[in-house]
Scaffold this motif. Structure first.
Motif, mmCIF file in Angstrom:
data_model
loop_
_atom_site.group_PDB
_atom_site.id
_atom_site.type_symbol
_atom_site.label_atom_id
_atom_site.label_comp_id
_atom_site.label_asym_id
_atom_site.label_seq_id
_atom_site.Cartn_x
_atom_site.Cartn_y
_atom_site.Cartn_z
ATOM 1 N N ARG A 203 0.844 -1.197 0.000
ATOM 2 C CA ARG A 203 0.000 0.000 0.000
ATOM 3 C C ARG A 203 0.881 1.250 0.000
ATOM 4 O O ARG A 203 0.522 2.279 0.553
ATOM 5 N N SER B 19 3.772 -11.042 -2.100
ATOM 6 C CA SER B 19 2.448 -11.226 -1.479
ATOM 7 C C SER B 19 2.466 -11.746 -0.044
ATOM 8 O O SER B 19 1.700 -11.271 0.788
ATOM 9 N N GLY C 248 -1.087 -5.468 10.930
ATOM 10 C CA GLY C 248 -1.478 -6.879 10.831
ATOM 11 C C GLY C 248 -0.264 -7.740 10.519
ATOM 12 O O GLY C 248 -0.042 -8.782 11.151
ATOM 13 N N ARG D 278 2.611 1.079 9.088
ATOM 14 C CA ARG D 278 1.379 1.824 8.838
ATOM 15 C C ARG D 278 0.301 1.176 9.697
ATOM 16 O O ARG D 278 -0.195 0.119 9.360
ATOM 17 N N ASN E 46 -3.131 1.189 10.318
ATOM 18 C CA ASN E 46 -4.366 1.788 9.783
ATOM 19 C C ASN E 46 -5.607 1.206 10.444
ATOM 20 O O ASN E 46 -6.721 1.412 9.977
ATOM 21 N N TRP F 49 -6.850 -1.735 10.662
ATOM 22 C CA TRP F 49 -7.491 -2.942 10.137
ATOM 23 C C TRP F 49 -6.515 -3.809 9.345
ATOM 24 O O TRP F 49 -5.679 -3.274 8.612
ATOM 25 N N ALA F 50 -6.640 -5.100 9.477
ATOM 26 C CA ALA F 50 -5.975 -6.056 8.587
ATOM 27 C C ALA F 50 -7.123 -6.767 7.863
ATOM 28 O O ALA F 50 -7.706 -7.717 8.396
ATOM 29 N N ILE F 51 -7.489 -6.292 6.703
ATOM 30 C CA ILE F 51 -8.761 -6.610 6.043
ATOM 31 C C ILE F 51 -9.867 -6.402 7.092
ATOM 32 O O ILE F 51 -10.036 -5.272 7.550
ATOM 33 N N HIS G 48 -10.073 -2.526 1.875
ATOM 34 C CA HIS G 48 -8.741 -3.147 1.879
ATOM 35 C C HIS G 48 -8.195 -3.248 0.455
ATOM 36 O O HIS G 48 -7.047 -2.913 0.189
HETATM 37 C C1 TPP Z 1 1.342 -14.706 5.260
HETATM 38 C C2 TPP Z 1 0.056 -14.109 4.745
HETATM 39 N N1 TPP Z 1 -1.101 -14.312 5.414
HETATM 40 C C3 TPP Z 1 -2.257 -13.779 4.967
HETATM 41 C C4 TPP Z 1 -2.270 -13.037 3.810
HETATM 42 C C5 TPP Z 1 -3.590 -12.457 3.297
HETATM 43 N N2 TPP Z 1 -3.621 -11.004 3.563
HETATM 44 C C6 TPP Z 1 -3.294 -10.132 2.586
HETATM 45 S S1 TPP Z 1 -3.352 -8.558 3.130
HETATM 46 C C7 TPP Z 1 -3.829 -9.012 4.679
HETATM 47 C C8 TPP Z 1 -4.051 -7.977 5.749
HETATM 48 C C9 TPP Z 1 -2.796 -7.254 6.140
HETATM 49 O O1 TPP Z 1 -3.074 -6.218 7.031
HETATM 50 P P1 TPP Z 1 -2.003 -5.143 7.440
HETATM 51 O O2 TPP Z 1 -0.651 -5.763 7.543
HETATM 52 O O3 TPP Z 1 -2.501 -4.432 8.636
HETATM 53 O O4 TPP Z 1 -1.928 -4.155 6.182
HETATM 54 P P2 TPP Z 1 -3.081 -3.299 5.491
HETATM 55 O O5 TPP Z 1 -3.679 -4.141 4.407
HETATM 56 O O6 TPP Z 1 -4.061 -2.919 6.530
HETATM 57 O O7 TPP Z 1 -2.408 -2.136 4.870
HETATM 58 C C10 TPP Z 1 -3.957 -10.398 4.760
HETATM 59 C C11 TPP Z 1 -4.383 -11.128 5.958
HETATM 60 C C12 TPP Z 1 -1.039 -12.854 3.134
HETATM 61 N N3 TPP Z 1 -0.953 -12.123 2.018
HETATM 62 N N4 TPP Z 1 0.102 -13.375 3.616
#
Ligand code: TPP
Length: 396
Positions: free
Chosen positions: A112, A160, A192, A218, A220, A222-224, A289
């Motif tokens: 992001r 990813s 997250g 960051r 923010n 929420w994590a999704i 998200h």
């Molecule tokens: C190891 C792993 N687990 C789960 C996911 C699925 N996933 C993608 S984005 C996300 C949320 C991440 O949240 P955060 O780190 O707070 O970043 P934000 O999207 O809020 O900027 C998840 C669970 C992934 N990509 N990799």
């Protein structure tokens, strides 16, 4: 016992420190220079004060980011490409921190942080090529949209799996240290992602190796759909830093000047002391998200509206207005020209053909290993049996 923890005063009082029900360790406060609408709280008294040129460049990048996000998001909804992620609410965190870095500083991002690339000179056309996965983008379409990377701009390609960039960044920072380069690594991640083991391994390695890395979280909220309240019980992410021996600060991530000041100061500490610094930028995610998410399912429209009203670009513009560096005429001209440029970039990238199917098997191994050679032969056989099934992908 002359090691940390071993040479402290003894006490006869049995007392546990901290914990989620305790009040004896106050939470870290949050550094800001602008209030929620953008009025300056006081002149930022730092050696890195923004001048007109830097401030205007930051603002232009934030407007560029918002414009690109709006147009790309809509294009994805029209089905022109498969996925997109916006930075709404977090523009100042990416752009303000990027402005405080030097071009030689190496960036590892989560996904992001397209504002960092934009500030460094990645063009709207570069973004568009990647999102369309066409033959012009460095990854040749082998990655999902938003997995940008640029060797020229010292920006490692997005990966990813969450948090994998953190230990990589520490390794890169340690390499910079061993080569005695006057540069740091900036690694971005969400609160997250900070729940992954990789965060903790990276923090401890960085501290013990004295790696010049800026951990820029960051936060923010929420994590999704998982709220930050389910990610930790301690004092956010910044609260973890001191226990790793990492100087840490919490900053208002919607205040571009505060983020800039904090990053400039952190960079200075990392270089002078040869070690990591942690910045937790509090910046609510006011968009969904991603294009695969509908956040109205887990939070209220009112909450989102309140945060949209604190638009980081609008807050920063008030500072420019007050300094006499900006006006409505420049605003209108910039917004119109930027929109035209973004729309033109999308149109152009969409017309560029995809890379050949053979590209899928190239560029990783010096010699294609047997299992990939088998898959390549299967693809060739499939195409022989179904000629014309993939009309928009050149075969070779
Ligand atoms: C190891 C792993 N687990 C789960 C996911 C699925 N996933 C993608 S984005 C996300 C949320 C991440 O949240 P955060 O780190 O707070 O970043 P934000 O999207 O809020 O900027 C998840 C669970 C992934 N990509 N990799």
């Amino acid at each position: 016992m002359d090691f940390p923890g071993g040479c402290v005063p003894f006490t006869t009082e049995l007392k546990f420190v901290g914990g989620h029900f305790s009040t004896d360790v106050p939470p870290m406060s949050c550094y800001r220079t602008l209030d929620s609408v953008g009025d300056a709280l006081q002149e930022a008294d730092t050696p890195w004060g923004l001048d007109e040129e830097q401030a205007v460049r930051i603002y232009r990048a934030m407007v560029g980011l918002q414009t690109m996000d709006g147009v790309f998001y809509d294009s994805q909804r029209q089905g022109r490409f498969s996925f997109y992620i916006t930075s709404a609410g977090e523009e100042a965190t990416a752009v303000g921190s990027a402005a405080a870095l030097a071009p030689a500083d190496v960036v590892f991002a989560q996904y992001r942080e397209q504002g960092v690339l934009l500030y460094r000179g990645f063009s709207f056309l570069d973004f568009a090529h990647q999102c369309f996965g066409n033959a012009q983008e460095p990854g040749k379409g082998r990655q999902m949209p938003i997995h940008y990377g640029s060797a020229e701009l010292n920006f490692h390609t997005i990966s990813s799996p969450l948090a994998t960039q953190l230990p990589h960044a520490v390794g890169a920072a340690y390499a910079l240290k061993l080569e005695a380069r006057q540069a740091v690594v900036a690694v971005y991640f969400g609160e997250g992602a900070a729940s992954e083991g990789d965060f903790h391994a990276a923090a401890n390695f960085a501290a013990t190796l004295g790696a010049p890395v800026l951990f820029i979280c960051r936060n923010n909220g929420w994590a999704i759909s998982t709220p930050a309240t389910e990610q930790y019980r301690g004092d956010g992410i910044a609260g973890r830093g001191p226990s790793y021996g990492i100087p840490s600060v919490r900053v208002d991530g919607g205040d571009a000047r505060a983020v800039y000041n904090a990053t400039a100061a952190a960079r200075d500490i990392a270089l002078r002391h040869g070690g990591p610094v942690l910045i937790e930028a509090m910046s609510y995610r006011s968009g969904h998200h991603s294009t695969s998410d509908d956040s109205s399912r887990y939070r209220t429209a009112t909450e989102m509206a309140v945060w949209r009203a604190r638009d980081p670009a609008a807050r920063f513009r008030r500072l420019l207005d007050a300094a006499g560096w900006w006006d409505d005429g420049r605003e209108q001209a910039l917004r119109q020209a930027t929109r035209r440029e973004v729309v033109a970039a999308l149109g152009k990238a969409q017309r560029v053909p995809k890379a050949s199917l053979d590209a899928m098997f190239a560029d990783v191994y010096a010699e294609v290993p047997w299992h990939l050679a088998e898959q390549q032969a299967e693809v060739a056989e499939h195409l022989r049996r179904h000629p014309g099934a993939w009309p928009d992908i050149p075969l070779q």
